[in-house]
Design a protein around this motif. Structure first.
Motif, PDB file in Angstrom:
ATOM      1  N   TYR A 129       0.843  -1.187   0.000  1.00  0.00           N
ATOM      2  CA  TYR A 129       0.000   0.000   0.000  1.00  0.00           C
ATOM      3  C   TYR A 129       0.884   1.245   0.000  1.00  0.00           C
ATOM      4  O   TYR A 129       2.091   1.180   0.219  1.00  0.00           O
ATOM      5  N   ASP A 130       0.269   2.386  -0.304  1.00  0.00           N
ATOM      6  CA  ASP A 130       1.001   3.651  -0.348  1.00  0.00           C
ATOM      7  C   ASP A 130       1.359   4.116   1.062  1.00  0.00           C
ATOM      8  O   ASP A 130       0.586   3.931   2.000  1.00  0.00           O
ATOM      9  N   ILE A 131       2.511   4.725   1.163  1.00  0.00           N
ATOM     10  CA  ILE A 131       2.936   5.349   2.411  1.00  0.00           C
ATOM     11  C   ILE A 131       3.224   6.816   2.105  1.00  0.00           C
ATOM     12  O   ILE A 131       3.886   7.132   1.119  1.00  0.00           O
ATOM     13  N   TYR A 132       2.723   7.684   2.958  1.00  0.00           N
ATOM     14  CA  TYR A 132       2.942   9.115   2.822  1.00  0.00           C
ATOM     15  C   TYR A 132       3.900   9.580   3.912  1.00  0.00           C
ATOM     16  O   TYR A 132       3.844   9.087   5.036  1.00  0.00           O
ATOM     17  N   PHE A 133       4.738  10.551   3.564  1.00  0.00           N
ATOM     18  CA  PHE A 133       5.694  11.141   4.495  1.00  0.00           C
ATOM     19  C   PHE A 133       5.440  12.649   4.488  1.00  0.00           C
ATOM     20  O   PHE A 133       5.585  13.288   3.448  1.00  0.00           O
ATOM     21  N   ILE A 134       5.048  13.187   5.627  1.00  0.00           N
ATOM     22  CA  ILE A 134       4.703  14.600   5.692  1.00  0.00           C
ATOM     23  C   ILE A 134       5.498  15.269   6.805  1.00  0.00           C
ATOM     24  O   ILE A 134       5.422  14.857   7.966  1.00  0.00           O
ATOM     25  N   ALA A 135       6.252  16.304   6.441  1.00  0.00           N
ATOM     26  CA  ALA A 135       6.953  17.124   7.429  1.00  0.00           C
ATOM     27  C   ALA A 135       6.204  18.446   7.533  1.00  0.00           C
ATOM     28  O   ALA A 135       6.097  19.185   6.559  1.00  0.00           O
ATOM     29  N   PHE A 136       5.665  18.707   8.692  1.00  0.00           N
ATOM     30  CA  PHE A 136       4.868  19.906   8.917  1.00  0.00           C
ATOM     31  C   PHE A 136       5.727  21.050   9.436  1.00  0.00           C
ATOM     32  O   PHE A 136       6.768  20.841  10.035  1.00  0.00           O
ATOM     33  N   SER A 137       5.215  22.232   9.240  1.00  0.00           N
ATOM     34  CA  SER A 137       5.750  23.422   9.893  1.00  0.00           C
ATOM     35  C   SER A 137       4.681  23.920  10.858  1.00  0.00           C
ATOM     36  O   SER A 137       3.529  23.522  10.772  1.00  0.00           O
ATOM     37  N   GLY A 138       5.068  24.754  11.774  1.00  0.00           N
ATOM     38  CA  GLY A 138       4.115  25.363  12.683  1.00  0.00           C
ATOM     39  C   GLY A 138       3.750  24.536  13.899  1.00  0.00           C
ATOM     40  O   GLY A 138       2.821  24.879  14.617  1.00  0.00           O
ATOM     41  N   GLU A 139       4.465  23.452  14.164  1.00  0.00           N
ATOM     42  CA  GLU A 139       4.152  22.631  15.345  1.00  0.00           C
ATOM     43  C   GLU A 139       4.373  23.439  16.620  1.00  0.00           C
ATOM     44  O   GLU A 139       3.559  23.388  17.533  1.00  0.00           O
ATOM     45  N   ASP A 140       5.467  24.176  16.661  1.00  0.00           N
ATOM     46  CA  ASP A 140       5.772  24.973  17.849  1.00  0.00           C
ATOM     47  C   ASP A 140       4.938  26.246  17.917  1.00  0.00           C
ATOM     48  O   ASP A 140       5.092  27.032  18.840  1.00  0.00           O
ATOM     49  N   ALA A 141       4.049  26.440  16.948  1.00  0.00           N
ATOM     50  CA  ALA A 141       3.125  27.583  16.950  1.00  0.00           C
ATOM     51  C   ALA A 141       1.690  27.051  16.921  1.00  0.00           C
ATOM     52  O   ALA A 141       0.895  27.379  16.054  1.00  0.00           O
ATOM     53  N   LEU A 192       0.550  23.847  16.411  1.00  0.00           N
ATOM     54  CA  LEU A 192       0.245  22.781  15.442  1.00  0.00           C
ATOM     55  C   LEU A 192      -0.346  23.318  14.134  1.00  0.00           C
ATOM     56  O   LEU A 192      -1.143  22.640  13.482  1.00  0.00           O
ATOM     57  N   ARG A 193       0.045  24.476  13.725  1.00  0.00           N
ATOM     58  CA  ARG A 193      -0.576  25.110  12.556  1.00  0.00           C
ATOM     59  C   ARG A 193      -0.528  24.258  11.295  1.00  0.00           C
ATOM     60  O   ARG A 193      -1.515  24.154  10.577  1.00  0.00           O
ATOM     61  N   GLY A 194       0.609  23.671  10.992  1.00  0.00           N
ATOM     62  CA  GLY A 194       0.718  22.884   9.763  1.00  0.00           C
ATOM     63  C   GLY A 194      -0.141  21.635   9.781  1.00  0.00           C
ATOM     64  O   GLY A 194      -0.869  21.348   8.821  1.00  0.00           O
ATOM     65  N   ALA A 235      10.374  -0.028  27.967  1.00  0.00           N
ATOM     66  CA  ALA A 235       8.907   0.032  27.947  1.00  0.00           C
ATOM     67  C   ALA A 235       8.468   1.052  26.919  1.00  0.00           C
ATOM     68  O   ALA A 235       9.231   1.962  26.564  1.00  0.00           O
ATOM     69  N   LEU A 236       7.246   0.879  26.433  1.00  0.00           N
ATOM     70  CA  LEU A 236       6.572   1.919  25.673  1.00  0.00           C
ATOM     71  C   LEU A 236       5.660   2.611  26.680  1.00  0.00           C
ATOM     72  O   LEU A 236       4.666   2.037  27.122  1.00  0.00           O
ATOM     73  N   ASP A 237       6.035   3.789  27.074  1.00  0.00           N
ATOM     74  CA  ASP A 237       5.386   4.520  28.154  1.00  0.00           C
ATOM     75  C   ASP A 237       4.194   5.298  27.597  1.00  0.00           C
ATOM     76  O   ASP A 237       4.331   6.440  27.171  1.00  0.00           O
ATOM     77  N   ARG A 238       3.022   4.664  27.610  1.00  0.00           N
ATOM     78  CA  ARG A 238       1.815   5.277  27.036  1.00  0.00           C
ATOM     79  C   ARG A 238       1.252   6.311  28.000  1.00  0.00           C
ATOM     80  O   ARG A 238       1.039   6.051  29.177  1.00  0.00           O
ATOM     81  N   ASN A 239       0.993   7.489  27.451  1.00  0.00           N
ATOM     82  CA  ASN A 239       0.447   8.601  28.212  1.00  0.00           C
ATOM     83  C   ASN A 239      -0.861   9.069  27.599  1.00  0.00           C
ATOM     84  O   ASN A 239      -1.224   8.677  26.490  1.00  0.00           O
ATOM     85  N   LYS A 240      -1.534   9.934  28.310  1.00  0.00           N
ATOM     86  CA  LYS A 240      -2.812  10.481  27.855  1.00  0.00           C
ATOM     87  C   LYS A 240      -2.602  11.309  26.585  1.00  0.00           C
ATOM     88  O   LYS A 240      -1.615  12.040  26.457  1.00  0.00           O
ATOM     89  N   LEU A 241      -3.528  11.183  25.657  1.00  0.00           N
ATOM     90  CA  LEU A 241      -3.497  11.951  24.417  1.00  0.00           C
ATOM     91  C   LEU A 241      -3.533  13.445  24.729  1.00  0.00           C
ATOM     92  O   LEU A 241      -4.348  13.892  25.534  1.00  0.00           O
ATOM     93  N   ALA A 242      -2.629  14.197  24.109  1.00  0.00           N
ATOM     94  CA  ALA A 242      -2.546  15.640  24.350  1.00  0.00           C
ATOM     95  C   ALA A 242      -2.271  16.364  23.039  1.00  0.00           C
ATOM     96  O   ALA A 242      -1.826  15.756  22.061  1.00  0.00           O
ATOM     97  N   ASP A 243      -2.487  17.662  23.051  1.00  0.00           N
ATOM     98  CA  ASP A 243      -2.260  18.459  21.839  1.00  0.00           C
ATOM     99  C   ASP A 243      -0.829  18.991  21.795  1.00  0.00           C
ATOM    100  O   ASP A 243      -0.583  20.157  21.569  1.00  0.00           O
ATOM    101  N   ASN A 244       0.123  18.090  21.988  1.00  0.00           N
ATOM    102  CA  ASN A 244       1.526  18.466  22.095  1.00  0.00           C
ATOM    103  C   ASN A 244       2.373  18.155  20.864  1.00  0.00           C
ATOM    104  O   ASN A 244       3.567  18.414  20.858  1.00  0.00           O
ATOM    105  N   SER A 245       1.773  17.584  19.822  1.00  0.00           N
ATOM    106  CA  SER A 245       2.509  17.343  18.593  1.00  0.00           C
ATOM    107  C   SER A 245       1.532  17.052  17.457  1.00  0.00           C
ATOM    108  O   SER A 245       0.309  17.050  17.654  1.00  0.00           O
ATOM    109  N   ASP A 246       2.073  16.801  16.277  1.00  0.00           N
ATOM    110  CA  ASP A 246       1.288  16.768  15.045  1.00  0.00           C
ATOM    111  C   ASP A 246       0.340  15.591  14.881  1.00  0.00           C
ATOM    112  O   ASP A 246      -0.465  15.587  13.957  1.00  0.00           O
TER     113      ASP A 246
END
Length: 184
Positions: free
Chosen positions: A44-56, A58-60, A118-129
């Motif tokens: 299947y297709d795989i997409y690779f997206i590099a966003f801008s505006g994460e530190d502002a 999550l704008r991108g 371990a994979l340290d699973r945390n609560k979903l937050a608006d901290n990245s893309d």
């Protein structure tokens, strides 16, 4: 695969924040994954997206989630990589509700191969893309390595290549590649 290539940038005319850990490490990882999948094409297709505006706020990624080039319902699983240039033996992650089946597979692979303590699973937050996608029901996971020795340079002028630590880069890559091979 997503990551963000922006950072805090300039503060005045003389202060520059390079952002090697946050987030040149994540964008480098998606470039490495793109090179790998160019030679090892999945079914299947795989997409690779590099966003801008994460530190502002999550704008991108917010803009893209609102104006996708493919229907969000066609995204099988989104992997967001942010700040993976550190040495904490536990990999921080956040998972959307729809991404829990995938998380179970990530945990199974990690248990078999011991890539991380371990994979340290945390609560979903608006901290990245990943977040704008998770809000819209996309199965996704966010990986970040925090609280290692490089974390003290987070959002400082010292977040440079010399202070980033890349020992978890290869295990992260292997964990993701094996996940892609096995995820249905």
């Amino acid at each position: 695969f997503t990551a963000h290539y922006d950072h805090l940038g300039l503060l005045g005319k003389k202060v520059f924040f390079a952002g090697a850990h946050d987030n040149a490490s994540g964008t480098a990882a998606i470039v490495t994954l793109a090179a790998h999948y160019a030679k090892n094409r999945p079914e299947y297709d795989i997409y690779f997206i590099a966003f801008s505006g994460e530190d502002a706020n999550l704008r991108g990624s917010v803009w893209y989630a609102e104006h996708p080039t493919i229907a969000l319902s066609n995204i099988k699983y989104l992997v967001n990589l942010d700040m993976i240039g550190d040495n904490n033996p536990e990999l921080y992650c956040e998972v959307s509700d729809e991404g829990m089946d995938g998380f179970a597979l990530f945990e199974k692979i990690n248990a078999e191969k011991s890539y991380f303590k371990a994979l340290d699973r945390n609560k979903l937050a608006d901290n990245s893309d990943h977040y704008p996608f998770a809000e819209r029901g996309v199965p996704c996971i966010f990986f970040m390595n925090e609280n290692g020795d490089a974390f003290k340079y987070y959002h400082t002028v010292y977040d440079t290549f010399d202070n980033a630590i890349f020992c978890i880069y290869e295990p992260t890559f292997k964990l993701i590649v094996e996940f892609i091979e096995k995820f249905e």
